[in-house]
Design a protein around this motif. Structure first.
Motif, PDB file in Angstrom:
ATOM      1  N   GLN A   1       8.914  -6.305 -17.312  1.00 26.14           N
ATOM      2  CA  GLN A   1       7.766  -5.743 -17.952  1.00 26.14           C
ATOM      3  C   GLN A   1       7.794  -5.036 -19.361  1.00 26.14           C
TER       4      GLN A   1
ATOM      5  N   PHE B   1       3.729  -5.187 -10.991  1.00 22.15           N
ATOM      6  CA  PHE B   1       3.884  -3.847  -9.826  1.00 22.15           C
ATOM      7  C   PHE B   1       4.587  -3.052 -10.375  1.00 22.15           C
ATOM      8  N   GLY B   2       5.957  -3.636 -10.895  1.00 21.66           N
ATOM      9  CA  GLY B   2       6.521  -2.120 -11.559  1.00 21.66           C
ATOM     10  C   GLY B   2       8.244  -2.801 -10.678  1.00 21.66           C
TER      11      GLY B   2
ATOM     12  N   LEU C   1      10.108  -3.330 -14.293  1.00 22.98           N
ATOM     13  CA  LEU C   1      10.287  -2.297 -14.857  1.00 22.98           C
ATOM     14  C   LEU C   1      12.343  -1.850 -15.095  1.00 22.98           C
TER      15      LEU C   1
ATOM     16  N   ASP D   1       9.577   2.629  -8.612  1.00 30.12           N
ATOM     17  CA  ASP D   1       8.096   2.867  -8.826  1.00 30.12           C
ATOM     18  C   ASP D   1       7.576   1.311  -8.011  1.00 30.12           C
ATOM     19  N   MET D   2       6.303   1.130  -7.629  1.00 27.63           N
ATOM     20  CA  MET D   2       6.018   0.503  -6.818  1.00 27.63           C
ATOM     21  C   MET D   2       4.062   1.094  -7.481  1.00 27.63           C
ATOM     22  N   ARG D   3       3.333   0.240  -7.364  1.00 25.99           N
ATOM     23  CA  ARG D   3       1.868  -0.221  -7.694  1.00 25.99           C
ATOM     24  C   ARG D   3       1.250   1.422  -7.459  1.00 25.99           C
ATOM     25  N   ALA D   4       1.326   2.893  -8.394  1.00 24.88           N
ATOM     26  CA  ALA D   4       1.020   3.629  -8.293  1.00 24.88           C
ATOM     27  C   ALA D   4       1.991   4.752  -7.150  1.00 24.88           C
ATOM     28  N   PRO D   5       3.473   4.446  -8.040  1.00 27.75           N
ATOM     29  CA  PRO D   5       4.159   4.913  -7.286  1.00 27.75           C
ATOM     30  C   PRO D   5       3.976   6.420  -6.495  1.00 27.75           C
TER      31      PRO D   5
ATOM     32  N   GLN E   1       5.718  -2.538 -20.133  1.00 25.20           N
ATOM     33  CA  GLN E   1       4.331  -2.038 -19.868  1.00 25.20           C
ATOM     34  C   GLN E   1       4.392  -1.543 -18.103  1.00 25.20           C
ATOM     35  N   GLY E   2       4.203  -0.282 -17.780  1.00 23.40           N
ATOM     36  CA  GLY E   2       3.791   0.239 -16.954  1.00 23.40           C
ATOM     37  C   GLY E   2       2.833   1.355 -16.648  1.00 23.40           C
ATOM     38  N   GLY E   3       2.645   2.165 -15.556  1.00 21.52           N
ATOM     39  CA  GLY E   3       1.972   3.279 -15.463  1.00 21.52           C
ATOM     40  C   GLY E   3       0.306   3.909 -15.720  1.00 21.52           C
TER      41      GLY E   3
ATOM     42  N   GLU F   1      -3.638   1.566 -11.712  1.00 25.33           N
ATOM     43  CA  GLU F   1      -3.545   2.022 -10.393  1.00 25.33           C
ATOM     44  C   GLU F   1      -4.526   2.620  -9.748  1.00 25.33           C
TER      45      GLU F   1
HETATM   46 MO1  MOS Z   1       3.788   0.038 -12.524  1.00 27.80          MO
HETATM   47  S1  MOS Z   1       4.642   0.947 -10.776  1.00 27.80           S
HETATM   48  O1  MOS Z   1       4.056   1.320 -12.935  1.00 27.80           O
HETATM   49  O2  MOS Z   1       4.627  -1.872 -13.043  1.00 27.80           O
END
Ligand code: MOS
Length: 750
Positions: A221, A252-253, A256, A358-362, A515-517, A717
């Motif tokens: 990511q 999905f994290g 990351l 981190d996993m989707r909406a950690p 790419q996250g959060g 998320e």
């Molecule tokens: Mo998402 S857990 O910020 O890839």
């Protein structure tokens, strides 16, 4: 220049299909393990079968004797590496000591990579891996959260905890207020381990270019995150390491942080001076990268009118023995609801597992389930409609920070989703609604998620053909980033989307965070706005220099950029095309490189979040206990929606994930072995088509003039966070049974 001054051809706000969709469905898009590379060697990873201890010896003789086997790498013969001095980690590393594959003989967790077989073909590498024998000495281990709650402690401070702050400080006197309250609920929620399981397996193809140069196709990511990681660890020059990830089959994290296949693949390529590919299999996808199990204790109290007076949320969650993985759990309730007496605590329990990720909406997806189910219980105690309880405790402020939100259209989410769902048809009593042999239940819950913005740098240019090229290192993990960025750029320069070429997924391009959060539209999107503004200035300046230019005396705000031209507002027939401007510039591209970043000084006075409300109908089979989510409506407030189609897809995906979290997904640990038992998609359940019925998404209007240049907050998320609680609450309404864990199994409802 504002969009409103642009022409009607603007694309922002239109439901445009994703531009790369065709490449993906026709198999044209290439993923990390699919690049054709000459003279490729294949690496296959061997994982530890013990949970804790030491490797005493490794016998590779049988494996090495097999035809086509080139090398077996392990801690015994690995290359000496720069990072052992540097202690480099990665941009998403929690505090602690990063896991170092093949560092020494110590086994820290079950499934730890301990050897890499490299062979001329994948099948031989995989077979040879079975022919290596390891002698271990085993040590006692701890992998059970419940058995180790007593050893919990606060997280060490570090970079990741700065991004994810600890819970807000206490207010008032919680214990006293709770004791004196008449309406109160005490709950304990348990959530198990989950593994990300994107469909694309983790894979790396390393092209050994010679002279210490590497081109790496990686599933990640964050191209720059992994470039820096490889360069630092292997002591290579940054410019000699290029990481490419233009297509990513879900993250999905899990992407990351750099995963171990990247490390092993690069190590083998450097060691053998060859091109190497390492692909993990599905079982190995369970050897890293998971959402931590959690125990949450909540005590909420209200006055007789339903106003919250006291809130306490204590969370204990798993981390590894070597890193302090922290995700905010105890901090969410006070960002939603005011209460004068609060106490929020969050602790970690180190266990002999790999570091959670981190996993989707950690944090949020785990926390909101417990919070919003506890709110539901309060509503029953108060004999009050659950939606009414939310509205009674509604605030435009962020009580935890005592700041206003830059915008908050949560009330609209509640009301619009309730109406679309038909919430008023709900009969309040549990077990009061039926449909044939099914108990019917309605449930609702609130969602909240961060509205992050990371610094991002974009290079934007107009070339001789009058078209626009943009460069940024960001990936598109399947969210629609490529499409959305193209839309933003097209509108900013008044070009058709076909004339915009957004180039991404490459560490050689200007900076982007991983790419996250749900943060990319705000991060790279704002960088595009900033770069485009500068580019328009430069184009106009050049146009003024042209012989007999009608633009000589005009100001920036007296022209409009449209259809590849600059037009005079006073007389739109007077235009100069980008092509003409570049021709006048002797064919030389006009370009800018600009940084988009959050306006921290201004934003200090505000809190930032996206909000949602989910309403769910379930049917529970009276005889079998099986649950079907028959209908769900989620309304989302996330600022401006650039592309309603890709944004809606994000929310659909999140809602499905919510159903999955509530009813399907769990990784089960055999505590005697310290090992996950269901490491395949046959036994790690995720929803299939038959599990998904009517889903509706609403975007509440939310004009945010403060948060950033685009007024966007990001989606993804936010569609997940409210769903699990809405489902749990609907199940309670249907059956009268409150299940204090996820996922909910049918036998628990009989
Ligand atoms: Mo998402 S857990 O910020 O890839």
């Amino acid at each position: 220049m504002k969009h409103t001054e642009m022409d009607t051809n603007k694309t922002v706000g239109k439901p445009i299909s994703r531009l790369e969709g065709k490449l993906k469905v026709t198999g044209t898009a290439k993923y990390a393990a699919e690049y054709d590379v000459d003279n490729l060697l294949y690496g296959y990873v061997v994982n530890s079968t013990i949970t804790k201890g030491k490797i005493l010896s490794i016998d590779v003789s049988k494996a090495m004797a097999l035809p086509g086997v080139t090398e077996v790498l392990s801690h015994k013969n690995r290359t000496k590496l720069a990072w052992f001095d540097l202690q480099y980690t990665d941009m998403d590393a929690p505090p602690g000591t990063v896991f170092k594959p093949f560092y020494d003989e110590n086994i820290l967790y079950n499934g730890q990579p301990i050897a890499l077989v490299v062979a001329e073909n994948f099948e031989m590498a995989r077979y040879a891996a079975t022919q290596i024998t390891f002698e271990y000495s085993e040590e006692p281990f701890q992998t059970c959260l419940d058995n180790n709650l007593h050893s919990s402690r606060v997280a060490k401070k570090g970079f990741a905890t700065a991004l994810k702050p600890p819970p807000p400080p206490p207010t008032g006197d919680f214990e006293k207020a709770y004791q004196n309250a008449t309406i109160k609920v005490e709950t304990e929620y348990r959530h198990g381990t989950e593994h990300h399981n994107p469909i694309e397996l983790f894979a790396t193809t390393t092209v050994y270019e010679g002279d210490g140069k590497l081109t790496i196709y990686d599933k990640t990511q964050g191209t720059i995150n992994n470039q820096l990681y490889v360069a630092n660890i292997f002591g290579l020059k940054y410019k000699n390491v290029r990481v490419l990830a233009p297509f990513v089959g879900g993250g999905f994290g899990s992407g990351l942080r750099p995963q171990y296949q990247l490390f092993l693949c690069v190590m083998a390529a450097l060691h053998l001076k060859r091109n190497v590919r390492v692909v993990l299999d599905r079982k190995q996808m369970f050897s890293f990268s998971h959402r931590p199990p959690t125990v949450q204790n909540l005590r909420f109290a209200t006055d007789t009118d339903g106003k919250l007076t006291a809130m306490n949320h204590l969370s204990k969650s798993e981390t590894s023995s070597f890193e302090d993985y922290f995700e905010p759990i105890a901090s969410w309730s006070h960002r939603l609801y005011p209460a004068s007496n609060t106490l929020f605590e969050q602790e970690l329990v180190p266990l002999d597992v790999y570091t959670p990720m981190d996993m989707r909406a950690p944090g949020g997806s785990t926390a909101l389930h417990a919070i919003e189910c506890t709110m539901d219980e309060l509503a029953y105690k108060l004999d009050m409609d659950p939606l009414e309880l939310r509205l009674i405790n509604y605030t435009e402020m962020d009580p935890s920070a005592e700041k206003p939100y830059t915008s908050k259209a949560l009330k609209a989410c509640y009301l619009e989703a309730a109406e679309k769902f038909g919430w008023e048809k709900r009969t309040p009593k549990p077990r009061s609604m039926e449909r044939g042999n099914k108990l019917v239940g309605y449930g609702m819950a609130t969602g909240i998620w961060d509205a992050f913005q990371f610094p991002s740098r974009v290079e934007a240019m107009i070339t001789a053909d009058g078209k626009m090229i943009l460069n940024n290192a960001v990936t598109d993990i399947g969210t629609g980033t490529f499409t959305v960025m193209t839309q933003i750029a097209a509108d900013e320069l008044g070009l058709p989307m076909d004339d915009v070429d957004f180039r991404y997924g490459d560490s050689k391009k200007p900076f982007s965070m991983f790419q996250g959060g749900s943060a990319m539209t705000s991060s790279t999107g704002v960088a595009i706005v900033v770069a485009a503004k500068e580019l328009r200035k430069k184009l106009l300046k050049k146009a003024k220099e042209m012989t007999d230019s009608p633009f000589k005396k005009v100001e920036d705000n007296e022209v409009t950029f449209k259809n590849g031209t600059i037009a005079l507002n006073q007389n739109p027939n007077v235009t100069v095309s980008f092509k003409e401007i570049i021709a006048f510039n002797k064919g030389k591209t006009i370009k800018t490189t600009n940084m988009g970043k959050p306006h921290l000084l201004k934003l200090k006075k505000y809190s930032m979040a996206t909000h949602s409300a989910s309403f769910v109908e379930v049917e529970v089979d009276k005889d079998l206990g099986t649950v079907t989510v028959t209908r769900a409506v989620t309304a989302v407030a996330a600022g401006k929606i650039i592309n309603p189609k890709t944004a809606k897809s994000q929310i659909y995906g999140s809602m499905v994930w919510g159903i999955s979290k509530a009813l399907h997904e769990e990784t089960i640990m055999d505590e005697k072995l310290g090992k996950y038992m269901n490491t395949n998609l046959g036994e790690y359940h995720i929803p299939v088509h038959a599990d998904i019925q009517q889903l509706d998404v609403i975007f509440a209007e939310e004009n945010d003039e403060v948060i950033n240049e685009l007024g966007v907050k990001g989606v993804g998320e936010i569609g997940l966070v409210g769903m699990p609680a809405a489902i749990s609450n609907a199940i309670y309404h249907a059956t009268g049974k409150r299940i204090y864990k996820l996922p909910i199994h049918f036998d628990e409802l009989l």
